[in-house]
Design a protein around this motif. Structure first.
Motif, short mmCIF file in Angstrom:
data_model
loop_
_atom_site.label_atom_id
_atom_site.label_comp_id
_atom_site.label_asym_id
_atom_site.label_seq_id
_atom_site.Cartn_x
_atom_site.Cartn_y
_atom_site.Cartn_z
N MET A 147 0.88 -1.18 0.00
CA MET A 147 0.00 0.00 0.00
C MET A 147 0.92 1.23 0.00
SD MET A 147 -1.56 -0.47 3.81
CE MET A 147 -0.63 -1.29 5.10
N ASP A 148 0.52 2.21 -0.79
CA ASP A 148 1.40 3.36 -0.97
C ASP A 148 1.42 4.28 0.25
OD1 ASP A 148 2.29 2.69 -3.50
OD2 ASP A 148 0.50 3.56 -4.45
N ALA A 149 2.60 4.53 0.74
CA ALA A 149 2.80 5.58 1.75
C ALA A 149 3.56 6.69 1.04
CB ALA A 149 3.60 5.03 2.92
N THR A 150 2.93 7.83 0.94
CA THR A 150 3.52 8.92 0.15
C THR A 150 3.40 10.24 0.93
OG1 THR A 150 1.39 9.38 -0.85
CG2 THR A 150 2.83 7.86 -2.04
N ALA A 151 4.05 11.25 0.40
CA ALA A 151 3.96 12.57 1.03
C ALA A 151 2.49 13.01 1.08
CB ALA A 151 4.80 13.57 0.27
N GLU A 152 1.71 12.60 0.06
CA GLU A 152 0.29 13.01 -0.03
C GLU A 152 -0.53 12.46 1.14
OE1 GLU A 152 2.03 11.96 -2.90
OE2 GLU A 152 2.26 14.13 -3.17
N ASN A 153 -0.29 11.22 1.54
CA ASN A 153 -1.05 10.69 2.68
C ASN A 153 -0.24 10.74 3.98
OD1 ASN A 153 0.62 8.45 2.47
ND2 ASN A 153 -0.91 7.09 1.62
N GLY A 154 0.77 11.60 4.00
CA GLY A 154 1.57 11.77 5.21
C GLY A 154 2.32 10.50 5.59
N PHE A 155 2.57 9.65 4.59
CA PHE A 155 3.26 8.36 4.79
C PHE A 155 2.49 7.46 5.76
CE2 PHE A 155 6.60 11.11 3.15
CZ PHE A 155 7.05 10.33 2.10
N LEU A 156 1.17 7.68 5.83
CA LEU A 156 0.32 6.87 6.70
C LEU A 156 -0.84 6.30 5.90
CD1 LEU A 156 0.23 9.27 9.79
CD2 LEU A 156 1.46 7.10 9.64
N PRO A 157 -0.61 5.21 5.18
CA PRO A 157 -1.72 4.64 4.40
C PRO A 157 -2.84 4.17 5.31
CG PRO A 157 0.20 3.18 4.35
CD PRO A 157 0.63 4.43 5.06
N MET A 158 -4.06 4.34 4.81
CA MET A 158 -5.25 3.93 5.56
C MET A 158 -5.90 2.75 4.85
SD MET A 158 -5.16 5.85 8.15
CE MET A 158 -6.72 5.44 8.89
N PRO A 159 -6.76 1.99 5.56
CA PRO A 159 -7.34 0.80 4.95
C PRO A 159 -8.20 1.11 3.73
CG PRO A 159 -8.23 1.17 7.17
CD PRO A 159 -7.16 2.17 6.96
N ASP A 160 -8.15 0.21 2.79
CA ASP A 160 -8.94 0.33 1.57
C ASP A 160 -9.82 -0.92 1.51
OD1 ASP A 160 -9.91 0.17 -0.96
OD2 ASP A 160 -7.98 0.35 -1.98
N GLU A 161 -11.12 -0.71 1.56
CA GLU A 161 -12.06 -1.85 1.62
C GLU A 161 -11.92 -2.77 0.42
OE1 GLU A 161 -13.65 -2.92 4.15
OE2 GLU A 161 -13.37 -1.16 5.40
N ASN A 162 -11.36 -2.27 -0.68
CA ASN A 162 -11.22 -3.11 -1.87
C ASN A 162 -9.96 -3.96 -1.84
OD1 ASN A 162 -13.54 -2.02 -3.02
ND2 ASN A 162 -12.37 -0.18 -3.56
N THR A 163 -9.14 -3.76 -0.82
CA THR A 163 -7.90 -4.54 -0.74
C THR A 163 -8.11 -5.70 0.22
OG1 THR A 163 -6.64 -2.53 -1.08
CG2 THR A 163 -5.43 -4.40 -0.18
N ASP A 164 -7.73 -6.87 -0.26
CA ASP A 164 -7.87 -8.08 0.53
C ASP A 164 -6.58 -8.30 1.32
OD1 ASP A 164 -9.35 -10.13 1.30
OD2 ASP A 164 -9.00 -11.40 -0.45
#
Ligand code: MLT
Length: 394
Positions: A147-164
């Motif tokens: 899961m992408d941790a980037t400057a855009e999400n503050g390097f804090l990826p959040m859960p994605d319901e479409n990801t298993d």
């Protein structure tokens, strides 16, 4: 005989071994140059006096028949597990002693824990990521999704319901980026994991650097975590045990599925493959939790935080984008002048004799970033910053 072919899927060298090799080659070719190391997150302050005192006493215990210790409990001595439980309680988390397993460090347990999970579990890790999570899964033949941790999400990826996902790795405060989840953000992860019957492997090795109350010191500060999370912690960064080796893993009894208990499985695994941490070391670790021990440990952490500020101030001065360094000992910076991570590594090493860790070594999203650690001595940190400023200032 055949070797494990899964090793074909991992990089030839462990990231920090690769850095060490390159630095050793440079030092050999340039014996007159003083290299300043802010690469691997290895501590420099000696063990706290209270810990040293406890270690000495424990050595004396081993010299007398009445207090001598042979094999210890697989899960660690009760005196240490009780101190750990008390520490958790001070953060509002109630643990049973049987939920705590003393280890020789978070890194080993983070790799070894995979023994209790099925091979076909889907593994989800952030990118960039501490390479141990990925390499240990690849060695075991599992596929890893990112899961992408980037400057855009503050390097804090959040859960994605479409990801298993069945096994999710989270590290907060994060290595390498220094980003840290709030309790509210972690709650989203806990709910996601519980809904799916997934497990979160939560690396809390840097929790002692948290000074903001909104941030979680333990995932168990979040409601629902005891049925979906295993927490790994370490005395390495808290109390300077990188060479002494001691950590602990918390596996709540509530973490079970289809009649299988993660706690029971781990106990079985440890009893089979691990004979525990030396009594002497566990005595030293327990001293970390005494009032005097805590006082001394906090002074050490404050010292490293001052180093982090020295590095951050330098980045501010040079107008270099960075994150981390406040609730974390790591500064995660954007390489100047559009350089790639390893290019900046070579540039700094060759021109300033300063060593950092290339962000690309932590994953594709780390490309173009660079990590500096605050665990050096104050003198090394100041000298390194001085050299970086001299090199990069226009
Ligand atoms: C790091 O520099 O990322 C850490 O020191 C590595 C570790 O703790 O194993």
């Amino acid at each position: 005989m055949n070797f494990n072919k899964n090793f074909n899927d991992i990089a030839e060298n462990y990231l920090f071994a690769e850095v060490a090799e390159r630095v050793a080659a440079y030092a050999k070719a340039n014996p007159d140059k003083k290299v300043l190391k802010l690469g691997i997150g290895d501590v420099t302050l000696p063990l706290a006096p209270e810990v040293i005192k406890a270690l000495h006493c424990a050595v004396d215990d081993m010299s007398k028949a009445e207090t001598f210790k042979g094999y210890g409990p697989y899960e660690g001595y009760e005196f240490l597990r009780q101190s750990i439980a008390d520490y958790y309680l001070s953060n509002g988390v109630n643990l049973q002693l049987s939920e705590i397993f003393v280890s020789d460090g978070a890194k080993s347990d983070l790799g070894n824990i995979l023994d209790i999970f099925s091979k076909d579990n889907k593994v989800l890790v952030p990118d960039p990521v501490y390479p141990v999570y990925v390499d240990t899964n690849l060695m075991a033949g599992r596929k890893v999704a990112y899961m992408d941790a980037t400057a855009e999400n503050g390097f804090l990826p959040m859960p994605d319901e479409n990801t298993d996902a069945d096994i999710i790795y989270l590290c907060s405060p994060n290595n390498p980026t220094g980003a840290a989840y709030t309790k509210a953000q972690l709650k989203q992860w806990v709910d996601y994991a519980n809904r799916r019957g997934a497990v979160i492997l939560y690396d809390a090795a840097y929790e002692c650097f948290i000074s903001d109350d909104n941030l979680a010191r333990s995932i168990y500060q979040v409601e629902g975590a005891k049925s979906c999370a295993i927490e790994f912690c370490s005395f390495s960064k808290t109390a300077g045990f990188t060479g002494t080796r001691c950590g602990y893993t918390v596996i709540p009894h509530g973490l079970e599925k289809d009649g299988f208990s993660a706690n029971r499985h781990w106990f079985r695994r440890q009893a089979t493959k691990f004979n525990g941490v030396p009594y002497i070391v566990q005595k030293g670790a327990a001293a970390v939790f005494t009032a005097q021990g805590q006082k001394e440990i906090l002074q050490n952490i404050a010292y490293y935080k001052r180093n982090a500020k020295i590095i951050a101030d330098c980045m501010d001065k040079l107008n270099i984008w960075y994150t981390g360094g406040t609730n974390s000992p790591y500064i995660w910076l954007k390489c100047p002048n559009g350089l790639k991570s390893w290019e900046f590594f070579d540039f700094l090493l060759n021109n300033a004799q300063v060593v950092g860790t290339p962000g690309a070594g932590f994953g594709k999203n780390g490309e173009g970033y660079f990590r500096l650690t605050a665990f050096g001595s104050e003198e090394t940190t100041e000298q390194a910053v001085h050299r970086i400023e001299k090199l990069l200032v226009r």
